[in-house]
Design a protein around this motif. Structure first.
Motif, PDB file in Angstrom:
ATOM      1  N   HIS A   1       9.544   2.623   1.996  1.00 32.12           N
ATOM      2  CA  HIS A   1       9.876   3.851   2.723  1.00 32.12           C
ATOM      3  C   HIS A   1       8.657   4.492   3.365  1.00 32.12           C
ATOM      4  O   HIS A   1       8.779   5.223   4.344  1.00 32.12           O
ATOM      5  N   GLY A   2       7.476   4.197   2.812  1.00 37.67           N
ATOM      6  CA  GLY A   2       6.251   4.788   3.341  1.00 37.67           C
ATOM      7  C   GLY A   2       5.702   4.027   4.540  1.00 37.67           C
ATOM      8  O   GLY A   2       4.690   4.412   5.114  1.00 37.67           O
TER       9      GLY A   2
ATOM     10  N   ARG B   1      15.076  -1.891  -4.854  1.00 35.00           N
ATOM     11  CA  ARG B   1      16.095  -0.838  -4.899  1.00 35.00           C
ATOM     12  C   ARG B   1      16.268  -0.147  -3.550  1.00 35.00           C
ATOM     13  O   ARG B   1      17.218   0.611  -3.370  1.00 35.00           O
ATOM     14  N   HIS B   2      15.371  -0.420  -2.621  1.00 35.07           N
ATOM     15  CA  HIS B   2      15.509   0.213  -1.310  1.00 35.07           C
ATOM     16  C   HIS B   2      16.296  -0.627  -0.317  1.00 35.07           C
ATOM     17  O   HIS B   2      16.449  -0.228   0.829  1.00 35.07           O
TER      18      HIS B   2
ATOM     19  N   GLU C   1       0.812  -1.222   0.000  1.00 39.52           N
ATOM     20  CA  GLU C   1       0.000   0.000   0.000  1.00 39.52           C
ATOM     21  C   GLU C   1       0.841   1.265   0.000  1.00 39.52           C
ATOM     22  O   GLU C   1       0.541   2.221  -0.706  1.00 39.52           O
ATOM     23  N   ASN C   2       1.880   1.283   0.830  1.00 41.92           N
ATOM     24  CA  ASN C   2       2.606   2.538   1.045  1.00 41.92           C
ATOM     25  C   ASN C   2       4.074   2.493   0.641  1.00 41.92           C
ATOM     26  O   ASN C   2       4.778   3.479   0.801  1.00 41.92           O
TER      27      ASN C   2
ATOM     28  N   PHE D   1      13.652  11.047  -6.155  1.00 46.25           N
ATOM     29  CA  PHE D   1      12.626  10.007  -6.232  1.00 46.25           C
ATOM     30  C   PHE D   1      13.230   8.716  -6.788  1.00 46.25           C
ATOM     31  O   PHE D   1      12.874   7.621  -6.355  1.00 46.25           O
TER      32      PHE D   1
ATOM     33  N   ASN E   1      15.517   7.318  -3.752  1.00 49.52           N
ATOM     34  CA  ASN E   1      14.899   6.952  -2.468  1.00 49.52           C
ATOM     35  C   ASN E   1      13.399   6.709  -2.542  1.00 49.52           C
ATOM     36  O   ASN E   1      12.767   6.438  -1.519  1.00 49.52           O
ATOM     37  N   GLY E   2      12.836   6.820  -3.739  1.00 50.74           N
ATOM     38  CA  GLY E   2      11.392   6.648  -3.858  1.00 50.74           C
ATOM     39  C   GLY E   2      10.663   7.908  -3.420  1.00 50.74           C
ATOM     40  O   GLY E   2      11.240   8.797  -2.796  1.00 50.74           O
TER      41      GLY E   2
ATOM     42  N   HIS F   1       8.119   8.176  -1.229  1.00 47.85           N
ATOM     43  CA  HIS F   1       7.946   8.251   0.221  1.00 47.85           C
ATOM     44  C   HIS F   1       9.271   8.431   0.951  1.00 47.85           C
ATOM     45  O   HIS F   1       9.292   8.913   2.080  1.00 47.85           O
ATOM     46  N   GLY F   2      10.366   8.019   0.320  1.00 46.89           N
ATOM     47  CA  GLY F   2      11.671   8.127   0.952  1.00 46.89           C
ATOM     48  C   GLY F   2      12.293   9.507   0.792  1.00 46.89           C
ATOM     49  O   GLY F   2      13.385   9.762   1.293  1.00 46.89           O
TER      50      GLY F   2
ATOM     51  N   HIS G   1       1.646   5.942  -5.412  1.00 43.55           N
ATOM     52  CA  HIS G   1       1.694   6.790  -4.230  1.00 43.55           C
ATOM     53  C   HIS G   1       0.956   8.116  -4.426  1.00 43.55           C
ATOM     54  O   HIS G   1       0.929   8.933  -3.511  1.00 43.55           O
TER      55      HIS G   1
END
Lengths: 208, 208
Positions: A38-39, A122-123, A34-35, B32, B35-36, B38-39, B123
């Motif tokens: 990182h969210g 990638r995170h 969902e998020n 983005f 780190n995306g 949200h990151g 997101h």
């Protein structure tokens, strides 16, 4: 590298039972889906599971370890199924390849949410990414062998085997972006369509 | 819906000049990507750009607005290029389709980072997602027309046109996951390989 766990599937690579991940991993799968990785905070995750943050850390070193556990289980289950599917194809290179395609697409549809975690890769740290990439590479090698076999036995006709396999795997992976289990297509229907498309890509001419 | 901006590309759909996005969008694209969505915090972004957070808010309503601006520009540029490529193919359905494939793959390679933002789409708010999806749908409709034309003129042979187009677009989109501009393959080489694979998928039989 940890020891290879028991196969998740029970004998039949076409059968997908509900995942038995346990509460932490199940909620993590929902939350990351969902998020994003990182969210999702460890606090969110603990709240979803209904435990305290320290209790969560008791089971998993950190948030990344949770993601890595999910990713590893996903790719190991996929590889186990593909191996069983290939074996099921006997000595016929077309059946072996077709079965592998079917196993991958059944996985991308029945396990769309978990397979979609691939995009969170990638995170994770370079070290964890390398380990996962090495495991995933085994899937690529199986597909390379299958396409090469068919090409050598002249039932397929492929110019660039590596690029073809990369295109195939990319195409299959992209299914998780749109597939919904409660949508109009069953996993078996999607698998049948991609089997046809995959056989075209490898230059299989006779009616499949 | 905002008015259609001027095309980003200058006449030739095969030529990709460095993007002129301005400092905020350029740094956002980097952030983005690394780190995306949200990151990346607004604070991170302001620090990268070298401005204050209020200065950033002066230009963009919020972080999501920055992502949406990047996503919209990406898909509009892609559609403009594909339209020009199709027109360049004249009346020949094979040339029109091949050119469209080439334009999409050149975009996925030359603009891999920006095209990869597509995965951050989940997101954004449902409203912004719908707007983007409607724009992206135009690309799908162009491809559906091209495949249907070829099928009707019997230069292609496709059973399920919608599924075929979805598979093609998924395959092209997956290029951004591995392609590196400083790697061994030029965008033109990747485009040539995917053109061959795409023609196979649509059942074009004669040597391309």
């Amino acid at each position: 590298m940890t020891a290879q766990p028991e196969p998740e599937f029970s004998g039949d690579w076409r059968v997908f039972e509900p995942l038995q991940l346990g509460p932490i991993l199940e909620h993590a799968l929902e939350a990351f889906g969902e998020n994003g990785f990182h969210g999702t905070t460890v606090r969110d995750l603990a709240r979803r599971v209904g435990v305290t943050v320290p209790a969560l850390y008791y089971h998993h070193e950190n948030k990344e370890a949770v993601l890595v556990t999910l990713l590893d289980a996903a790719v190991l289950d996929l590889i186990d199924r593909v191996r069983a599917a290939v074996e099921d194809g006997g000595a016929d290179p077309v059946a072996r390849f077709s079965n592998a395609v079917e196993a991958i697409v059944l996985n991308m549809t029945n396990r769309a949410k978990r397979s979609g975690l691939d995009s969170e890769l990638r995170h994770v740290s370079p070290e964890n990414r390398r380990t996962y990439a090495a495991t995933r590479k085994r899937l690529e090698l199986i597909m390379l062998d299958l396409v090469r076999d068919g090409d050598e036995q002249q039932v397929f006709d492929v110019d660039d085997i590596e690029e073809t396999v990369r295109a195939l795997l990319g195409m299959f992976q992209s299914i998780v972006r749109w597939y919904q289990l409660d949508g109009p297509l069953t996993p078996a229907e999607v698998a049948a369509r991609y089997r046809t498309i995959a056989l075209r890509i490898v230059g299989h001419r006779s009616p499949a």
